[in-house]
Design a protein around this motif. Structure first.
Motif, PDB file in Angstrom:
ATOM      1  N   CYS A  98       0.849  -1.189   0.000  1.00  0.00           N
ATOM      2  CA  CYS A  98       0.000   0.000   0.000  1.00  0.00           C
ATOM      3  C   CYS A  98       0.890   1.247   0.000  1.00  0.00           C
ATOM      4  O   CYS A  98       1.934   1.260   0.641  1.00  0.00           O
ATOM      5  N   CYS A 144       3.172   2.554   3.096  1.00  0.00           N
ATOM      6  CA  CYS A 144       3.532   1.449   3.993  1.00  0.00           C
ATOM      7  C   CYS A 144       5.004   1.547   4.385  1.00  0.00           C
ATOM      8  O   CYS A 144       5.852   1.926   3.570  1.00  0.00           O
ATOM      9  N   ASP A 177       7.017  -0.703   4.691  1.00  0.00           N
ATOM     10  CA  ASP A 177       7.842  -1.692   3.992  1.00  0.00           C
ATOM     11  C   ASP A 177       8.740  -1.060   2.920  1.00  0.00           C
ATOM     12  O   ASP A 177       9.827  -1.556   2.639  1.00  0.00           O
ATOM     13  N   CYS A 230       2.295  -9.469   4.312  1.00  0.00           N
ATOM     14  CA  CYS A 230       2.750  -8.348   3.488  1.00  0.00           C
ATOM     15  C   CYS A 230       4.260  -8.361   3.371  1.00  0.00           C
ATOM     16  O   CYS A 230       4.813  -8.243   2.276  1.00  0.00           O
ATOM     17  N   ASN A 259       4.522  -4.991  12.649  1.00  0.00           N
ATOM     18  CA  ASN A 259       3.538  -3.904  12.577  1.00  0.00           C
ATOM     19  C   ASN A 259       2.387  -4.133  13.555  1.00  0.00           C
ATOM     20  O   ASN A 259       1.381  -3.453  13.528  1.00  0.00           O
ATOM     21  N   GLN A 286       7.467  -1.386  12.095  1.00  0.00           N
ATOM     22  CA  GLN A 286       7.021  -1.034  10.749  1.00  0.00           C
ATOM     23  C   GLN A 286       5.583  -0.550  10.786  1.00  0.00           C
ATOM     24  O   GLN A 286       4.721  -1.198  11.372  1.00  0.00           O
TER      25      GLN A 286
HETATM   26  S1  SF4 Z   1       1.555  -3.799   6.096  1.00  0.00           S
HETATM   27 FE1  SF4 Z   1       0.369  -4.577   4.388  1.00  0.00          FE
HETATM   28  S2  SF4 Z   1      -1.696  -3.779   4.718  1.00  0.00           S
HETATM   29 FE2  SF4 Z   1      -0.334  -2.630   6.019  1.00  0.00          FE
HETATM   30  S3  SF4 Z   1       0.223  -0.866   4.809  1.00  0.00           S
HETATM   31 FE3  SF4 Z   1       1.793  -2.339   4.443  1.00  0.00          FE
HETATM   32  S4  SF4 Z   1       1.151  -3.434   2.633  1.00  0.00           S
HETATM   33 FE4  SF4 Z   1      -0.634  -2.324   3.396  1.00  0.00          FE
END
Ligand code: SF4
Lengths: 618, 345
Positions: free
Chosen positions: B27, B30, B32, B61, B131, B208
């Motif tokens: 997303c 995010c 990540d 994810c 997360n 995260q």
């Molecule tokens: S962890 Fe997954 S659901 Fe949450 S923002 Fe990142 S990609 Fe999106």
């Protein structure tokens, strides 16, 4: 050991089935196994059936703590451990009680009379001492105070009573070795090998007990004669005895060695498969890496990692462990990586009968995964055959880039038979090709067998990502396209079905067509074959097809099945192969299922054949 | 582009060399993304060519990570990445193996593999994107979610206490344990590079942000305005000081509990403050640090523990070499014959 000239008459017999039974702590497995070795070295054909409780040391004297080891040895070809016993050696009342029913009338019954004390009789549920109440009159009963005689034999070593008594199984072995005129040197050497260095006193004690038993037979008036089973006329070659699990391990080592690849075996301890791990762990000098994983899933996943890395990867387990590996096997199917998954089947469901044999994981092997998830399945038919079955499993795996499930079972895994040792040069070559050319490489670009390339990390220019998500044809990229999913499912299915091109045609023993075809698979080979031979000798129109390839089936199987009026499928489950054959070929296969944790007896299968033929003539 | 091993080895590696051609599908916003960027930098800095690296992941994810780097990769099944990675590393000690996992993947369904990876010390780098939520399955509690958290699966609030990933790793005997924060990119990059250079299992927990299902879960640790007060940056050999002006520190009480003290107050000097030693034989202090949690304490970030111990695969290779030296290379014909044979003419 000076073995005297036979002073008693020697009677020659063709085949003897003998069973050693006692407490699980009485050392019956080791006794039987050593008797097997000396019989093998004596040149007999043989088959064994170890049968022990799941408890390591169940309470002494109880019925459920009885452990047994049966061996059938012969001067002719035999394929089973024997239906009825010619001799039974019982170390206590509970062992006698459980096993007596299998001894033929007039059979030799040797018991350790010292163990027939009130407390043991009570535990075994005997109101009267059977050694004294005449109830054993139809057997040739030899009551021998083995404990006392063993203590006397080892007296000069001044062992603790407990340690002295431990040797009584070797007294029994010595006695039986005399009775059946077995060579004694292998056993005497074995004592030295096993304990000579680490515990010479134990080696000495066992030697004394063994000799005492042997000489007791020679001199005691109770035994009027010795029996001899001449050497079997086996095919020329060099032989050894081998247990199925050992043969499986050797087959995997041989396959990897012939391909010039390292072998990786990841496994989690489970009965009755652990011996494969034990065996492989001893051979680290053969480029073998064993990994005792934290659980079944990890063992399977580690094999996937190793296969991705380019090793000949394998894992082994038994039913419940197979259930745990299921999801990861699905991943291996998606990744299309070569590996071998051994299931040494045991009694199920759930924990079931851990130390007993069964064939009830066939449907699990063929179909037991989510999604359309084809896996090649083959099954070994005898303990020595586990060698070639494991070897072939790797051949198929690397040729078609697929996981292969090898089904054996507790009977095959633990049982032993003579094995004609193959010449290494005669083993078919296994060719492995790793992709190296970045110009043409595509992770899922298939060859004519539909196998994808095996590109291993470290190869310059071939870095690629694969995973459990559906992937695009050719490129292997993640792809959710509906038509592509259907295509990929079909490609995977066609690839596994296409293995048939590499398989030999199914053969039958007996007429090409006729009244009845008996179809079997896996560890029931010996009993079914022997029963069919017996039926054929009685003039019945019966043939036998024993299936090694269970997915895919050999290409001529359908035609073959339709060449007989009736089809009988004996198996140690409630009709799994029967169901697959019916589904596959629309034939009226009839099942004969036994699910008691024990192999078929020849008599059982023979009776089923007779019944089937009688019914078809109505 | 037929690159040869020689000219690759001679190359300087840039983060862009580790980028794959795949569209990144996390997303927008995010956390990540920051991890991916810093990981590429760390790989380049450690100088291992992409073709000699394999990234392994599970499900979630974070586990899409392997698709977004140009190395070899396996996107595995839920929780099992450490097991796949271990098999690969045993078979191929020459390959650099990284694992991308998450709090659910690594500590819930994959808890067992996590534990054993930590204790075995194979040379694998495990990066856990924490997360505190299940993202890919749309917002259920994870094993690191706070007690009381309301989610779709806990509409009345979670009754479970969370697990501390760093505590778990230390408890299992990990030789390298660190924590960092996605938004603190400099720190993140440094920690990943240290992990890359560690010999043995390296575990990195990354706070995260999942801006979709758990936005701001680590705001206290990532927001520039707050983070100095709520995080304690661990530095080897330095006193454990934190706060905007580094006036606060961690001191041990008489009964060996951590407490926050302020320099200059009640006669407290920097000499009273615990000095960080990531190489301490006993991981006790590291464990204590791992238990310090917001809001009562600043949460430590940096390297908790870094000790050198022989790796699993090196011990295995040594053992194989020793067996070979003793028994010689295997002779297959001899092996098949075994000890007791007989001949039938
Ligand atoms: S962890 Fe997954 S659901 Fe949450 S923002 Fe990142 S990609 Fe999106």
């Amino acid at each position: 050991m000076a073995v005297a000239q036979p002073t008693k008459p020697v009677e020659t017999v063709e085949t003897v089935a003998i069973r050693f039974v006692g407490d699980s702590g009485d050392g019956m497995q080791i006794t039987g196994s050593q008797f097997t070795t000396s019989s093998a070295l004596g040149g007999n054909d043989l088959a064994t059936l170890p049968d022990f409780p799941a408890e390591i040391r169940a309470p002494a004297g109880t019925l459920y703590g009885v452990s047994g080891f049966q061996i059938n040895f012969s001067s002719t070809d035999i394929y089973t451990p024997g239906d009825t016993l010619q001799a039974l050696v019982a170390m206590n009342p509970a062992a006698l009680k459980i096993n007596l029913g299998d001894l033929e009338t007039g059979g030799i019954l040797i018991v350790n009379s010292d163990a027939f004390v009130p407390s043991n009789l009570k535990l075994a549920g005997y109101a009267e001492n059977p050694l004294e109440d005449g109830s054993l009159h139809q057997y040739r009963l030899f009551t021998i105070p083995m404990t006392t005689l063993t203590r006397e034999a080892v007296a000069k070593l001044e062992l603790k009573t407990k340690d002295a008594d431990r040797c009584k199984n070797m007294f029994a072995l010595g006695l039986v070795s005399w009775l059946y005129d077995r060579p004694v040197e292998p056993t005497l050497e074995w004592f030295q090998e096993k304990w000579g260095k680490t515990d010479p006193k134990v080696a000495e004690a066992n030697t004394l007990a063994f000799k005492a038993g042997y000489f007791f037979g020679e001199t005691a008036e109770a035994f009027p004669a010795q029996y001899r089973v001449e050497k079997a006329k086996l095919a020329p070659g060099v032989y050894r005895k081998v247990r199925g699990n050992e043969a499986t391990a050797l087959g995997m080592i041989a396959a990897a060695a012939r391909a010039g690849k390292p072998l990786f075996y990841g496994s989690y301890p489970i009965t009755p498969a652990s011996d494969i791990l034990h065996e492989l762990s001893r051979h680290k000098n053969f480029d073998v890496k064993t990994f005792q994983a934290e659980d079944e899933i990890a063992a399977m996943c580690a094999a996937i990692g190793a296969a991705y890395g380019g090793a000949f990867a394998a894992t082994g387990t038994s039913g419940p462990g197979m259930a745990l590996k299921t999801e990861a096997i699905g991943l291996a199917v998606m990744l299309e990586l070569p590996m071998v998954i051994v299931n040494v089947q045991r009694g199920g469901p759930s924990t079931g009968l851990p130390t007993k044999t069964e064939q009830a994981d066939l449907l699990q092997a063929v179909w037991g995964r989510n999604g359309e998830c084809p896996v090649a399945v083959i099954a070994a038919q005898s303990p020595p055959d586990c060698f070639m079955a494991a070897y072939e499993a790797f051949q198929i795996a690397v040729k078609y880039m697929t996981p292969v499930i090898l089904l054996t079972d507790g009977y095959l895994g633990n049982g032993a038979e003579p094995w004609r040792i193959p010449n290494v040069e005669d083993l078919p070559p296994i060719e492995v090709r790793h992709a190296t050319d970045p110009a043409t490489f595509q992770p899922y670009l298939r060859d004519e067998k539909l196998a994808r390339p095996w590109a291993i990390p470290g190869t310059p220019g071939l870095a690629h990502r694969i995973g459990g998500l559906e992937k695009k044809d050719v490129t292997g990229e993640v792809c959710y396209d509906p038509a592509n999913h259907q295509l990929m499912c079909e490609l995977r299915a066609r690839k596994v079905a296409g293995i048939v091109e590499s398989l030999p045609e199914q053969t039958v023993m007996g007429p090409d067509s006729g009244e009845l075809l008996v179809v079997s698979w896996g560890g029931t080979y010996g009993a079914v074959r022997t029963a069919v031979e017996r039926a054929q000798r009685r003039g019945l129109s019966v043939a036998h097809a024993h299936l090694r390839y269970l997915n895919p089936f050999p290409r001529n199987l359908g035609t073959l099945l339709r060449s007989y009026k009736k089809i009988l499928v004996p198996e140690l489950n409630l009709g799994q192969l029967k169901m697959v054959l019916r589904a596959h070929y629309l034939v009226d296969a009839h099942g004969y299922g036994k699910i008691q944790g024990r192999p078929f007896t020849v008599a059982e299968v023979f009776a089923a054949i007779e019944k089937m033929i009688a019914e078809s003539r109505l | 582009m037929a690159t040869t091993v020689e000219n690759m080895a001679a190359r300087e590696w840039k983060p862009a060399d580790y980028a794959s051609d795949q569209d990144v599908r996390w997303c927008p916003g995010c956390g990540d993304y920051a991890i991916l960027a810093q990981a590429k930098k760390a790989l380049a800095a450690a100088g291992v060519e992409p073709d000699r690296i394999t990234w392994v992941s599970g499900i979630g994810c974070s586990s899409r990570f392997p698709y977004y780097v140009s190395t070899y990769g396996i996107h595995g099944i839920h929780g099992r990445a450490p097991a796949i990675a271990t098999g690969l590393k045993i078979a191929r000690p020459d390959i650099t193996v990284w694992v991308a996992t998450g709090d659910g993947d690594g500590l819930s369904i994959g808890g067992n593999h996590f534990m054993h990876a930590m204790r075995r010390n194979a040379d694998i780098k495990i990066v856990l994107f924490n997360n505190r939520i299940y993202g890919l399955t749309k917002g259920q509690i994870s094993p690191t979610s706070e007690k009381g958290k309301r989610t779709v699966s806990t509409p009345y609030g979670s009754v479970e206490p969370p697990i501390h990933p760093v505590s778990a790793a230390l408890g299992c005997g990990a030789t390298f344990v660190a924590r960092t924060v996605d938004m603190n990119v400099k720190h993140l990059g440094e920690v990943l590079e240290r992990a890359a250079r560690h010999k043995g299992t390296a575990f990195v927990e990354i706070y995260q942000n999942c801006n979709i299902f758990n936005d701001g879960a680590f705001k206290y640790a990532s927001d520039k305005a707050e983070r100095d007060e709520h995080t304690l940056v661990l530095e080897q050999g330095k006193p454990m000081l934190f706060g905007v002006d580094k006036k606060k520190g961690i001191r041990m009480t008489a009964n060996m509990q951590p407490e926050i003290v302020t320099l200059g107050e009640n006669g407290v000097t920097v000499a009273d403050v615990v000095v960080h030693d990531e190489r301490a034989d006993n991981p006790g202090i590291a464990f204590m640090l791992s238990q310090m949690a917001y809001p009562d304490f600043p949460e430590p970030i940096g390297v908790f523990r870094a000790v050198e111990l022989p790796t699993y695969e090196s011990l295995l290779e040594e053992q194989i070499a020793a067996v070979r030296a003793k028994k010689g290379p295997g002779d297959l014909a001899q092996l098949l014959r075994g000890n007791d044979t007989w001949e039938v003419a």
